[in-house]
Write a protein that holds these residues in place. Structure first.
Motif, PDB file in Angstrom:
ATOM      1  N   LEU A   1       0.838  -1.199   0.000  1.00 36.43           N
ATOM      2  CA  LEU A   1       0.000   0.000   0.000  1.00 36.43           C
ATOM      3  C   LEU A   1       0.871   1.247   0.000  1.00 36.43           C
ATOM      4  CD1 LEU A   1      -2.685  -1.137   2.581  1.00 36.43           C
ATOM      5  CD2 LEU A   1      -3.127  -0.512   0.190  1.00 36.43           C
ATOM      6  N   LYS A   2       1.933   1.189   0.788  1.00 32.89           N
ATOM      7  CA  LYS A   2       2.798   2.346   0.937  1.00 32.89           C
ATOM      8  C   LYS A   2       3.477   2.709  -0.393  1.00 32.89           C
ATOM      9  CE  LYS A   2       6.785   3.352   3.547  1.00 32.89           C
ATOM     10  NZ  LYS A   2       7.722   2.749   4.493  1.00 32.89           N
ATOM     11  N   VAL A   3       3.985   1.689  -1.086  1.00 32.34           N
ATOM     12  CA  VAL A   3       4.710   1.985  -2.323  1.00 32.34           C
ATOM     13  C   VAL A   3       3.798   1.901  -3.539  1.00 32.34           C
ATOM     14  CG1 VAL A   3       6.899   1.214  -1.357  1.00 32.34           C
ATOM     15  CG2 VAL A   3       5.483  -0.410  -2.640  1.00 32.34           C
ATOM     16  N   ASN A   4       2.484   1.679  -3.256  1.00 23.48           N
ATOM     17  CA  ASN A   4       1.496   1.677  -4.317  1.00 23.48           C
ATOM     18  C   ASN A   4       1.786   0.636  -5.410  1.00 23.48           C
ATOM     19  OD1 ASN A   4      -0.899   2.533  -5.332  1.00 23.48           O
ATOM     20  ND2 ASN A   4      -0.018   4.222  -6.533  1.00 23.48           N
ATOM     21  N   ARG A   5       2.064  -0.560  -4.947  1.00 21.38           N
ATOM     22  CA  ARG A   5       2.229  -1.657  -5.897  1.00 21.38           C
ATOM     23  C   ARG A   5       1.408  -2.838  -5.405  1.00 21.38           C
ATOM     24  NH1 ARG A   5       8.136  -2.960  -7.360  1.00 21.38           N
ATOM     25  NH2 ARG A   5       6.987  -4.581  -8.468  1.00 21.38           N
ATOM     26  N   HIS A   6       1.241  -3.816  -6.233  1.00 20.19           N
ATOM     27  CA  HIS A   6       0.424  -4.951  -5.828  1.00 20.19           C
ATOM     28  C   HIS A   6       1.281  -5.944  -5.042  1.00 20.19           C
ATOM     29  CE1 HIS A   6      -2.346  -8.335  -5.984  1.00 20.19           C
ATOM     30  NE2 HIS A   6      -3.283  -7.438  -6.209  1.00 20.19           N
ATOM     31  N   PRO A   7       0.767  -6.449  -3.892  1.00 19.25           N
ATOM     32  CA  PRO A   7       1.595  -7.354  -3.086  1.00 19.25           C
ATOM     33  C   PRO A   7       2.060  -8.592  -3.858  1.00 19.25           C
ATOM     34  CG  PRO A   7      -0.658  -7.210  -2.217  1.00 19.25           C
ATOM     35  CD  PRO A   7      -0.516  -6.141  -3.242  1.00 19.25           C
ATOM     36  N   ALA A   8       1.245  -9.060  -4.782  1.00 13.40           N
ATOM     37  CA  ALA A   8       1.646 -10.262  -5.522  1.00 13.40           C
ATOM     38  C   ALA A   8       2.915 -10.013  -6.336  1.00 13.40           C
ATOM     39  CB  ALA A   8       0.511 -10.710  -6.439  1.00 13.40           C
ATOM     40  N   ASP A   9       3.024  -8.800  -6.908  1.00 11.36           N
ATOM     41  CA  ASP A   9       4.224  -8.479  -7.683  1.00 11.36           C
ATOM     42  C   ASP A   9       5.432  -8.319  -6.773  1.00 11.36           C
ATOM     43  OD1 ASP A   9       2.388  -8.352  -9.680  1.00 11.36           O
ATOM     44  OD2 ASP A   9       2.243  -6.150  -9.650  1.00 11.36           O
ATOM     45  N   LEU A  10       5.183  -7.590  -5.671  1.00  8.47           N
ATOM     46  CA  LEU A  10       6.277  -7.337  -4.744  1.00  8.47           C
ATOM     47  C   LEU A  10       6.835  -8.637  -4.180  1.00  8.47           C
ATOM     48  CD1 LEU A  10       5.059  -4.324  -2.636  1.00  8.47           C
ATOM     49  CD2 LEU A  10       6.996  -4.407  -4.195  1.00  8.47           C
ATOM     50  N   ILE A  11       5.922  -9.514  -3.773  1.00  7.15           N
ATOM     51  CA  ILE A  11       6.351 -10.743  -3.114  1.00  7.15           C
ATOM     52  C   ILE A  11       7.190 -11.593  -4.057  1.00  7.15           C
ATOM     53  CG2 ILE A  11       5.422 -12.998  -2.428  1.00  7.15           C
ATOM     54  CD1 ILE A  11       5.711 -11.001  -0.150  1.00  7.15           C
ATOM     55  N   ALA A  12       6.800 -11.628  -5.318  1.00  3.22           N
ATOM     56  CA  ALA A  12       7.558 -12.444  -6.266  1.00  3.22           C
ATOM     57  C   ALA A  12       9.010 -11.974  -6.335  1.00  3.22           C
ATOM     58  CB  ALA A  12       6.906 -12.377  -7.641  1.00  3.22           C
ATOM     59  N   SER A  13       9.207 -10.662  -6.402  1.00  3.74           N
ATOM     60  CA  SER A  13      10.599 -10.210  -6.502  1.00  3.74           C
ATOM     61  C   SER A  13      11.315 -10.325  -5.167  1.00  3.74           C
ATOM     62  CB  SER A  13      10.673  -8.787  -7.063  1.00  3.74           C
ATOM     63  OG  SER A  13      10.020  -7.899  -6.194  1.00  3.74           O
TER      64      SER A  13
END
Length: 804
Positions: free
Chosen positions: A92-104
């Motif tokens: 939420l803070k960096v305005n990205r989707h958690p699914a994308d973030l978690i993968a990287s």
RNA sequence: GCCAGCAUGGCGGAAUGGCAGACGCGGCGGUCUCAAAAACCGUUGAGCGCAAGCUCGUGUGGGUUCGACUCCCACUGCUGGCACCA
């Protein structure tokens, strides 16, 4: 740095070789002596691997490698605890989707972890966010539900106004703030899913005695479960049902002079006399507001209100006024108390404030406040003269029970586990709400209920999950009647993910079962589990509960998932916990690049006892780095001019080193094990003669758990067959531990005055006469004769002179 | 408030009744170098002494013991957990 020790080349080479040869992948079906070496899996944050993670993993890996060299087939898996509010808030803070973030993040973590040199069995990795994993988290929930261990209830729950979700009691800090974000937690009444951990309180507590766990962890769990023995007692009320209280001190029943109900006790308003009802209702509303605002102040047991009604004392029939006050909690015992102001500090403060009688029933009061200690019962009719609390407690309970006024009761602090989360980043709870059939389980063959990729995953704050924004998700049909129905939109607490992951690893590549029964029988329970004590009451308690539930449901044949648990210490820096706000976070990558994983592991583990952690200092890594260089210099020397002959003196030093490392390593005293190896290396450096082969080989073997790459390199350069990690641990020759000389200290009145080198095992009389023969001692004695002589064989002779 | 754990050189720590400070960091002195880094050698608890050596020293105060960092009592401080739990 000498060319001989190029940590980059060495570490890369062996990591690749290990992977190619499958060195770290035991054959789970055939392994003759399985040893499941587990460490707590990390939450893959955007910041990357923390030095604290690395510390824990390095220490656990040393243990696993040591066990392997003891002849066990060690299974050491690693995975990712990737669901949860943490990731979601960051997204939420960096305005990205958690699914994308978690993968990287996971990819990044995996890369960092691979460089540490742990013997991770990567073919069995898992991530809790993988539908192949959470399908079985949902399956687990269905099994618990089927077994009556999951239920739905409308209840006051802890609500975080920032994270906009319910929290488990365990996620609320001592000062009433949210574990995640630090906001003041409030209460809110919602319909929630609960897991019936309360069904296992007795077992969760009782089994602890037999578990080989760190005592500190067991103590935290005992406290958290919070068993109190006492009784409930019924106080009759004219024209009403009696009021039941819980007390741990039934022996003080004659001292009860008033009663107090919690403001949210279900009978508080009903019991208020009609003439007081408005006033009481106002008070209750205020109390409720305070509770909702999270502002209920502690320590104030002087506030409350009279209900205008009396109960009867069950034994004397005396009139006992009823009050309501916030110092009595609805969530504990029966939510109502008998107040014994003479022997309870809070009741005493209340009695003083409301000018209520204080009747002493236990002698020994020192005057002034309440006396809660032991004494003799007084003013207690037939019970007077008994010693309180014991054995009076038992006598009073028996007397009450006989008259049907009360009964023995055990109360626990532990409440059922609320698992509903009104958030997005978790496994959907596999339930369907049908207007006709109520809550219906999702049929097993329809699992997983896939978490849909929705763009707006911000929490709603309405008490519903963001999934409630998605009709495509929640609109469905009832599996029972086929009519239109709605899916549960809450997701489950991510502690449910981690409560069973250890079962999944051996079967991580299977899609037909959560965990294979045969593999589970072979590998579980976990032989050694290593992790931080911050999980003593959350994760570790939930995991034990789930194992017990699965045991009773017939899925596993053990109750306790972790045979042995060891809590590791914390790495601090500049005397304080590492945290982003303090700016003292150490990123392991820099050190791994500069010094190599081996040297950095060695440094982390030499800082202090593994169970106690240590204080990180940048310059500290120099020591282990030099140590490794010294060893490679010795290796070089051996390859040039080495000998196969080992002088006895060196053999003795070598076996001493083996003894110390073998003694300290299984106890996780890695710091002293490393010190013993350093001592040995110094001794070898000081040896002028050609170095014996045995010395280098032993070093490679002893180093293997600590510096797996360097040890492998030394082993290979000595011309030995791959791999050092498959060798048996070196044996100690007891003959070689015998010393030919020991230093015996001679002291007078406990102060060291001289010393002598003698053959070991001399009889006391011989030591005594030799001590007295010493010139220095003769001189100091000035002709006096010791009045007494104490001889500690092989160590000390203490001469006692009378003092003037 | 309650329950744990901890307290030792400049720093991390070692020693759980018998030589306090193993091992390591850092410091100081030296070798090498034009110089520096690295490496190597020596040294490093405090005080006194030319020296042999002596005295003091493990948070504070007491105690047990021939002998205490270690055991007991009381206290102080720090860390962690719990906290109106009847």
């Amino acid at each position: 740095m000498p060319l001989d020790y190029d940590h980059r080349a060495i570490e890369a080479k062996w990591q690749q070789r290990w992977q190619e040869t499958g060195l770290n992948e035991p054959d789970l079906w055939e392994a003759p002596r399985p040893y499941y070496n587990l460490m707590m899996f990390p939450y893959p944050s955007a910041e990357g691997l923390h030095v604290g993670n690395m510390y824990a993993f390095a220490g656990a890996d040393v243990h696993g490698r040591f066990q392997r060299m003891q002849g066990y087939s060690v299974f050491e898996p690693m995975g990712f605890d990737a669901f949860g509010i943490h990731s979601e808030n960051f997204a939420l803070k960096v305005n990205r989707h958690p699914a994308d973030l978690i993968a990287s993040n996971v990819a990044n973590f995996r890369q960092q972890l691979e460089r540490l040199g742990n013997q991770f069995a990567w073919s069995k990795t898992l991530a809790t966010t993988d539908p192949r994993y959470y399908r079985w988290t949902q399956w687990l929930f269905l099994k618990l539900w089927e077994g009556g261990l999951a239920y739905r209830a409308r209840r006051n729950v802890k609500w975080c106004p920032t994270d906009l979700t319910v929290l488990a009691d365990e996620q609320v800090m001592g000062d009433g703030t949210c574990e995640r974000c630090g906001s003041q937690v409030v209460e809110r009444e919602l319909e929630q899913w609960f897991l019936r951990i309360s069904a296992y309180t007795e077992k969760l507590l009782g089994n602890l005695d037999e578990l080989d766990w760190s005592e500190s962890t067991k103590l935290l769990q005992r406290h958290w479960i919070g068993r109190s023995e006492g009784a409930h007692i019924d106080f009759p009320i004219d024209g009403e049902a009696p009021l039941r209280v819980f007390t741990t001190r039934p022996d003080t029943v004659y001292g009860a002079t008033f009663m107090v109900l919690a403001p949210d006790h279900p009978r508080t308003l009903d019991l208020a006399h009609p003439s007081c009802r408005d006033e009481v209702a106002r008070y209750l509303a205020e109390a409720a507001r305070r509770r909702i605002a999270g502002a209920r102040q502690e320590g104030d047991s002087t506030k409350g209100i009279f209900l205008g009604r009396w109960a009867q004392h069950p034994l004397t029939g005396a009139r006992i006024p009823l009050y309501t006050a916030e110092y009595v909690l609805s969530g504990y015992g029966t939510g109502a108390i008998m107040a014994v102001p003479a022997h309870d500090a809070r009741d005493h403060a209340f009695a003083v404030a409301f000018q209520l009688p204080v009747v002493e029933v236990v002698s020994g009061s020192s005057g002034g406040g309440a006396h809660s200690g032991a004494g003799t019962l007084v003013n207690s009719h037939e019970f007077s003269g008994l010693t309180a609390p014991d054995p009076a407690r038992e006598v009073v309970i028996a007397a009450l029970a006989e008259r049907g006024l009360g009964e023995r009761q055990v109360t626990y602090r532990l409440r059922d586990w609320g698992i509903s989360r009104q958030r997005y980043w978790g496994p959907p709870i596999p339930a369907i709400h049908c207007p006709r059939d109520g809550a219906v389980p999702v049929p097993e063959d329809q699992l997983p209920v896939v978490l849909p990729h929705i763009d707006d995953f911000r929490p709603l704050g309405s008490g519903e999950s963001p999934l409630a924004r998605s009709p495509e998700f929640y609109n469905t049909t009832c599996p029972r009647c086929g009519g239109p129905a709605k899916r549960e939109t809450d997701v489950s607490d991510n502690f449910l993910d981690s409560a069973w992951y250890y079962l999944r690893y051996p079967s991580a590549d299977r899609d037909d079962v959560a965990f294979d029964a045969d593999l589970t029988r072979r590998w579980l329970p976990v032989a050694t589990y290593i992790g931080g004590n911050e999980h003593a009451v959350l994760h570790l308690l939930y995991a034990r509960f789930i194992a017990m539930a699965l045991h009773d449901l017939g899925y596993v044949d053990f109750e306790e998932p972790f045979t042995r648990f060891r809590a590791h210490g914390m790495i601090i820096k500049d005397g304080a916990k590492m945290s982003k706000s303090r700016g003292n976070v150490v990123v392991p990558d820099d050190y791994v690049n500069r010094y190599g994983a081996d040297a950095f592991r060695l440094y982390l583990l030499s800082m202090g006892p593994f169970a106690e952690g240590g204080d990180f200092r940048e310059t500290g890594v120099n020591g282990p780095q030099r140590f490794l260089v010294h060893i490679f210099t010795l290796l070089e020397r051996f390859l040039e001019e080495g000998s196969s002959q080992e002088p006895v003196a060196l053999a003795r030093l070598r076996h001493r080193c083996i003894r110390d490392v073998t003694r300290d390593t299984p106890e996780l005293k890695y710091n002293t094990a490393i010190a013993a190896m350093m001592t040995f290396v110094k001794q070898l450096q000081a040896t002028p003669s050609p170095l014996p082969r045995a010395a280098l080989e032993t070093l490679a073997l002893l180093l293997a758990p600590f510096c797996p790459h360097a040890a492998e390199e030394i082993w290979a350069r000595l011309g030995n067959p791959y791999s050092v990690h498959q060798q048996p641990w070196p044996e100690i020759d007891p003959q070689m531990l015998v010393q030919d000389q020991v230093v015996v200290v001679i002291s007078i009145n406990g102060k060291k005055r001289d010393q002598m080198s003698v053959a070991p095992g001399l009889p006391s009389s011989e030591l005594q006469s030799r001590a007295l023969a010493s010139g220095r001692i003769q001189h100091l004695l000035e002709g006096r004769t010791p009045s007494k002589v104490f001889v500690v064989p092989d160590r000390q002779v203490n001469l006692v002179l009378p003092r003037d």
